[in-house]
Design a protein around this motif. Structure first.
Motif, short mmCIF file in Angstrom:
data_model
loop_
_atom_site.label_atom_id
_atom_site.label_comp_id
_atom_site.label_asym_id
_atom_site.label_seq_id
_atom_site.Cartn_x
_atom_site.Cartn_y
_atom_site.Cartn_z
N LYS A 2 0.82 -1.19 0.00
CA LYS A 2 0.00 0.00 0.00
C LYS A 2 0.86 1.25 0.00
CE LYS A 2 -3.75 -2.29 2.47
NZ LYS A 2 -4.57 -2.31 3.69
N SER A 103 4.24 -1.14 8.10
CA SER A 103 3.90 -2.55 7.92
C SER A 103 4.47 -3.32 9.10
CB SER A 103 4.49 -3.11 6.62
OG SER A 103 4.34 -4.51 6.56
N SER A 322 -1.84 -9.28 9.17
CA SER A 322 -2.11 -7.86 8.94
C SER A 322 -2.10 -7.49 7.46
CB SER A 322 -1.11 -6.99 9.70
OG SER A 322 0.22 -7.23 9.28
N ASP A 323 -1.24 -8.12 6.66
CA ASP A 323 -1.21 -7.88 5.22
C ASP A 323 -0.43 -8.99 4.55
OD1 ASP A 323 1.70 -7.03 4.92
OD2 ASP A 323 1.01 -5.45 6.28
#
Length: 357
Positions: A2, A103, A322-323
């Motif tokens: 992102k 992150s 989380s990602d």
């Protein structure tokens, strides 16, 4: 990856960009700015950043000249990432877990609770695919990262009062960054992230009850023993803390192949040198703290260590959710640790136990 995280939080960096000139190229000489998360000339951390800059300058015969700025000289310590990401400065020197707001994956490139020792993280980054994953993560923020120092195993920190049970952690205000801080929160503590220079005043005025920083050498330099006499081990949260030099990606790509090779070699050399430096000085400092300053060494009770281990496993697994980037990096990290930990147990631990016996 992102981009929104990169765009938000870059306000200070954008302002700085208006006042800080772009890297100069005069007669083939590059003049670059390195911002750090460390106090000026601080032993081991600040001096490592300066040594890296000097090493690169000497190895390029002055063609890459790096000016080092301590925390707060150009930007606050925890804004170094955004400043370099935006191009307002060229390089940062710091701990990657400071950037976990970008992150959760960044934690794995410094240290995570019950994670890798210094030797193990070197193995993962250099030979186990860690560098490639790190490059992919950082490229989303316009950064090219390198391991550039390692402080080795850290201790669990300085406490005003003894920790005799899990109940003693409830409500405890402690400085502990990264995922280690999240582990403490799950056991009822109130963990905060503070830059190095802010820790002693916070302990002194009672804003926090406890704090971890690095290990005896650095901790003694900050004088924590004047406020808190109980020094706890083992340092479950940072078993081998890797520090990083992050280059603005555009600046990195503008260097010649020879200059890039120099940077890689200089970072690798500094990574080894700093670990040796900490290994040498920590033993001496620990002896001074105990014998001259009355510091009382305490080991966490078994029930506390067991709870920390259980919570650590949960925190790492939650971070991986989380990602997608964090999930991929966690899986690589977990697999590399599974391979290396048995060798560490039989090799390093086995030998040290035999020597002690």
């Amino acid at each position: 990856m992102k981009r929104r995280s990169f765009l938000t939080g870059a306000g200070t960096a954008a302002i700085a960009a208006a006042t800080m000139p772009a890297p100069a190229i005069a007669q083939g000489k590059r003049q670059l700015k390195m911002v750090t998360t460390w106090p000026k000339n601080y032993p081991g951390l600040g001096t490592s950043a300066q040594r890296l800059a000097t090493r690169i300058g000497e190895m390029t015969d002055g063609q890459v000249d790096i000016k080092v700025y301590a925390a707060g000289e150009l930007v606050p310590a925890l804004e170094c990432f955004d400043t370099v990401s935006s191009g307002a400065a060229d390089i940062y020197h710091g701990a990657e877990y400071y950037w976990q707001g970008k992150s959760k994956a960044y934690n794995f490139f410094t240290a995570v609770p019950y994670g890798m020792t210094a030797a193990e993280i070197n193995g993962w980054i250099y030979h186990g695919g860690g560098q490639e994953l790190w490059d992919d993560l950082a490229a989303g923020f316009n950064i090219k990262p390198f391991m550039a120092a390692n402080t080795g195993v850290q201790l669990a920190g300085w406490y005003r009062n003894e920790i005799n049970s899990l109940d003693d952690l409830k409500g405890l205000k402690i400085r502990m960054p990264g995922l280690g801080g999240e582990v403490m929160r799950r056991l009822g503590a109130a963990a905060v992230t503070l830059a190095g220079p802010d820790i002693f005043p916070a302990l002194q005025n009672g804003t926090i009850d406890a704090a971890e920083w690095v290990a005896p050498w650095n901790d003694m330099a900050f004088g924590f023993y004047r406020i808190a006499k109980f020094y706890y081990w083992p340092g479950f949260h940072e078993p081998g803390s890797s520090l990083a030099a992050g280059f603005n990606l555009s600046v990195w790509e503008s260097l010649t192949k020879q200059q890039q090779a120099v940077v890689r070699a200089a970072c690798s050399a500094e990574n080894d040198y700093t670990l040796a430096e900490y290994t040498h000085h920590n033993g001496r400092a620990l002896k001074t703290l105990v014998e001259q300053h009355g510091v009382q060494m305490r080991k966490f009770p078994d029930e506390v260590l067991a709870a920390l281990k259980k919570a650590s496993r949960e925190v790492l697994e939650d971070a991986a959710k989380s990602d997608a980037a964090t999930a991929k990096i966690y899986e690589s990290f977990r697999e590399a640790l599974a391979v290396s930990e048995e060798w560490t147990r039989i090799g390093d631990e086995g030998y040290v136990e035999a020597r002690r016996g």
